[in-house]
Design a protein around this motif. Structure first.
Motif, short mmCIF file in Angstrom:
data_model
loop_
_atom_site.label_atom_id
_atom_site.label_comp_id
_atom_site.label_asym_id
_atom_site.label_seq_id
_atom_site.Cartn_x
_atom_site.Cartn_y
_atom_site.Cartn_z
N TYR A 336 11.12 6.82 -1.73
CA TYR A 336 10.06 6.12 -1.02
C TYR A 336 10.76 4.76 0.01
N TYR A 337 10.05 4.49 0.96
CA TYR A 337 10.51 3.44 1.68
C TYR A 337 9.27 2.65 1.64
N SER A 338 9.31 1.32 1.32
CA SER A 338 8.32 0.46 1.07
C SER A 338 8.45 -0.82 1.77
N ARG A 339 7.33 -1.48 2.70
CA ARG A 339 7.66 -2.47 3.48
C ARG A 339 6.46 -3.42 3.35
N TYR A 340 6.70 -4.69 3.16
CA TYR A 340 5.88 -5.93 2.73
C TYR A 340 6.20 -7.17 3.51
N SER A 341 5.27 -7.51 4.04
CA SER A 341 5.30 -8.93 4.88
C SER A 341 4.44 -9.94 4.46
N ILE A 342 4.68 -11.31 4.45
CA ILE A 342 3.51 -12.08 4.33
C ILE A 342 3.70 -13.27 5.19
N THR A 343 2.33 -13.74 5.67
CA THR A 343 2.43 -15.10 6.13
C THR A 343 1.68 -15.96 5.72
N SER A 344 1.73 -17.39 5.61
CA SER A 344 1.07 -18.28 4.85
C SER A 344 0.95 -19.85 5.71
N VAL A 345 -0.31 -20.10 6.02
CA VAL A 345 -0.40 -21.29 6.73
C VAL A 345 -1.38 -22.22 5.96
N SER A 346 -1.22 -23.53 5.69
CA SER A 346 -2.03 -24.50 4.97
C SER A 346 -2.18 -25.54 5.83
N GLY A 347 -3.31 -26.43 5.44
CA GLY A 347 -3.89 -27.67 6.07
C GLY A 347 -4.55 -28.28 5.26
N GLY A 348 -4.86 -29.65 5.69
CA GLY A 348 -5.47 -30.40 4.81
C GLY A 348 -4.70 -31.94 4.03
N PRO A 349 -5.29 -32.60 3.47
CA PRO A 349 -4.67 -33.82 2.74
C PRO A 349 -3.45 -33.48 2.13
N ASP A 350 -3.64 -32.66 1.29
CA ASP A 350 -2.31 -31.98 0.43
C ASP A 350 -1.16 -31.24 0.70
N SER A 351 -1.48 -30.53 2.26
CA SER A 351 -0.85 -29.66 2.62
C SER A 351 0.80 -29.85 2.70
N ASN A 366 9.93 -14.17 3.87
CA ASN A 366 8.67 -13.60 4.10
C ASN A 366 8.27 -12.15 4.32
N HIS A 367 9.41 -11.57 3.46
CA HIS A 367 9.35 -9.90 3.61
C HIS A 367 10.27 -9.35 2.39
N ILE A 368 9.71 -8.13 2.08
CA ILE A 368 10.59 -7.34 0.87
C ILE A 368 10.60 -6.08 1.70
N TYR A 369 11.48 -5.39 1.94
CA TYR A 369 11.66 -3.83 2.44
C TYR A 369 12.56 -3.27 1.25
N ASP A 370 12.02 -2.30 0.55
CA ASP A 370 12.43 -1.63 -0.67
C ASP A 370 12.78 -0.05 -0.27
N LYS A 371 13.98 0.15 -0.38
CA LYS A 371 14.52 1.71 -0.40
C LYS A 371 14.52 2.23 -1.88
N VAL A 372 13.89 3.35 -2.40
CA VAL A 372 13.80 3.64 -3.74
C VAL A 372 14.30 5.20 -3.70
N VAL A 373 15.14 5.60 -4.65
CA VAL A 373 15.36 6.94 -5.19
C VAL A 373 14.99 7.19 -6.63
N THR A 374 14.50 8.12 -6.94
CA THR A 374 13.95 8.39 -8.44
C THR A 374 14.26 9.85 -8.77
N ALA A 375 14.61 9.90 -10.12
CA ALA A 375 14.58 11.28 -10.95
C ALA A 375 13.68 11.31 -11.89
N ARG A 376 12.84 12.20 -12.04
CA ARG A 376 12.01 12.21 -13.37
C ARG A 376 12.33 13.57 -13.99
N VAL A 377 12.63 13.36 -15.25
CA VAL A 377 12.86 14.41 -16.39
C VAL A 377 11.88 14.41 -17.26
N ASP A 378 11.04 15.58 -17.30
CA ASP A 378 10.01 16.00 -18.61
C ASP A 378 10.70 16.74 -19.62
#
Length: 428
Positions: A336-351, A366-378
């Motif tokens: 699988y190919y998995s793609r993750y991204s995030i944005t974060s914005v803060s405000g206020g006195p403690d920002s 701000n991202h994680i792009y993950d390429k994955v290969v797998t083998a499963r043996v029962d």
């Protein structure tokens, strides 16, 4: 830095843990394989269980709160469930679950789910208790590792460090299945309302502690629905899920200033907290193809002594495409190919004391792009072994858990991470 003697000691302890786990699971699985049920008042009572043990090695960054850059076997989970049909329409069941994932879980057992389910008609049923949450393809089955080809489901949509936040809610569902006319397939629906309650050993609580925020409680109202269509094309299912939440938290906050008390009470509340998920799966002969897209928005404010000191909007988007192919009866390969991204914005006195605003998703933090290969043996009907490679770009260090944590990476993060995941599991 660990000495050679301490490393040898750690390695020996890890080998003993792995061997003990494998041996125990093998014995339990072998015995219970032939004792999965019994009669009670003329009703069949079904008992099932599972256990898995994993090992992860990464080339640079530590992952999933484990010391994976030196190899870690702190990747264990197990559960047992009991269910029975009280009548032809009434079913009851429950599952106990426990796990250790690096610094998470820490072998604190929980009631994973406990449900009373009554089906009036095929198109209408109700269930209540601690009910598994229907969200996308695999949220309600993410605990059943033996059903999946992959050692880790795509982390952009199914982060294992946040399992307890989405697995179940305390409340009730309505559900059903409706056959469509003119051979247009059928629709399945679920609507739910309840309460989410995170374990204090979960990923979000662990991440917050690294910023001086120590939660004693985190959760709140959760409601939503799922609609999926089994299309006229055999093997093709598409669907959509929506989840809304009203989350509150109680915590002790470390004072970032040199003046005043070192700690003070803090509470946080969500202004908007929702998840949209779109998904599809297609199975034909030996091939299965899945794809999902999830967007999660968390808009919250943080208060001390009745005053708002911080606001934060976190926007998480993830998607993946996966494929699996059964080569022979006991061997399945997947990717699988998995793609993750995030944005974060803060405000206020403690920002000024919060992590800096992050809006450029092209940056590795701000991202994680993950390429994955797998083998499963029962190996047999109850025992499987998985070998999986992850090739990740980015580490997504932000205000939301995504597998990479500052506390276990005190030297900072490298932009890329390769990981080898070995996992074996038993089920009965």
């Amino acid at each position: 830095m660990a000495t050679a003697t301490s490393k040898d000691h750690q390695g020996g302890r890890l080998r003993r843990r792995l061997f003990g786990m494998f041996f125990a699971c093998f014995c339990i699985g072998h015995v219970l394989l032939h004792a999965q049920g019994f009669k009670l008042l003329d009703r069949d009572v079904q008992i099932h269980g599972f256990a898995s043990q994993g090992f992860i090695y990464t080339d640079d960054n530590n992952w999933l709160t484990m010391n994976t850059s030196q190899g870690s076997g702190a990747f264990t989970d197990f559960g047992i469930n009991v269910s029975t049909n009280v009548t032809d329409r009434l079913r009851v069941g429950a599952q106990l679950y426990d796990r250790n994932l690096g610094q998470l879980g820490q072998y604190h057992p929980s009631l994973d789910w406990a449900v009373v389910d009554y089906r009036f008609k095929s198109w209408f049923g109700v269930r209540g208790g601690k009910v598994k949450t229907t969200l996308g393809l695999y949220t309600d089955s993410q605990d059943l590792d033996f059903l999946h080809t992959f050692a880790l489901l795509p982390q952009s949509v199914y982060p294992t460090d946040l399992r307890d936040a989405t697995i179940a809610h305390v409340g009730g569902d309505i559900y059903g299945n409706v056959s469509l006319q003119h051979k247009l397939g059928d629709l399945s629906y679920t609507g739910y309302v309840g309460h989410r309650s995170d374990s204090i050993y979960s990923g979000y609580i662990y991440l917050a502690a690294q910023y001086g925020l120590y939660y004693s409680r985190y959760g709140g109202l959760q409601y939503g629905g799922d609609l999926r269509w089994n299309t006229p094309l055999k093997g093709l299912l598409i669907g959509v899920s929506r989840m809304n939440e009203d989350i509150t938290g109680q915590a002790t906050d470390k004072n970032p200033s040199s003046s005043g008390p070192p700690f003070f009470s803090e509470s946080d509340h969500s202004k908007a907290d929702w998840t949209n998920q779109f998904y599809g799966t297609y199975s034909v002969r030996k091939i299965r193809i899945d794809s999902e897209y999830r967007r999660f928005l968390h808009n919250a404010y943080y208060s001390t002594q009745g005053n708002v000191v911080l606001t934060n909007i976190t926007d998480v988007r993830g998607w993946y495409v996966s494929g699996a192919y059964r080569v022979v009866k006991r061997l399945t390969v997947g990717s699988y190919y998995s793609r993750y991204s995030i944005t974060s914005v803060s405000g206020g006195p403690d920002s000024a004391f919060a992590p800096p605003n992050q809006t450029d998703t092209s940056l590795p933090n701000n991202h994680i792009y993950d390429k994955v290969v797998t083998a499963r043996v029962d190996i047999n009907k109850v025992w499987n072994v998985k070998v999986e490679g992850h090739f990740m770009s980015g580490y997504g260090a932000s205000t939301f858990p995504d597998g990479f944590y500052p506390e276990v990476n005190p030297q900072g993060f490298k932009p890329d991470t390769d990981a080898l995941v070995l996992k074996t599991g038993f089920n009965f």
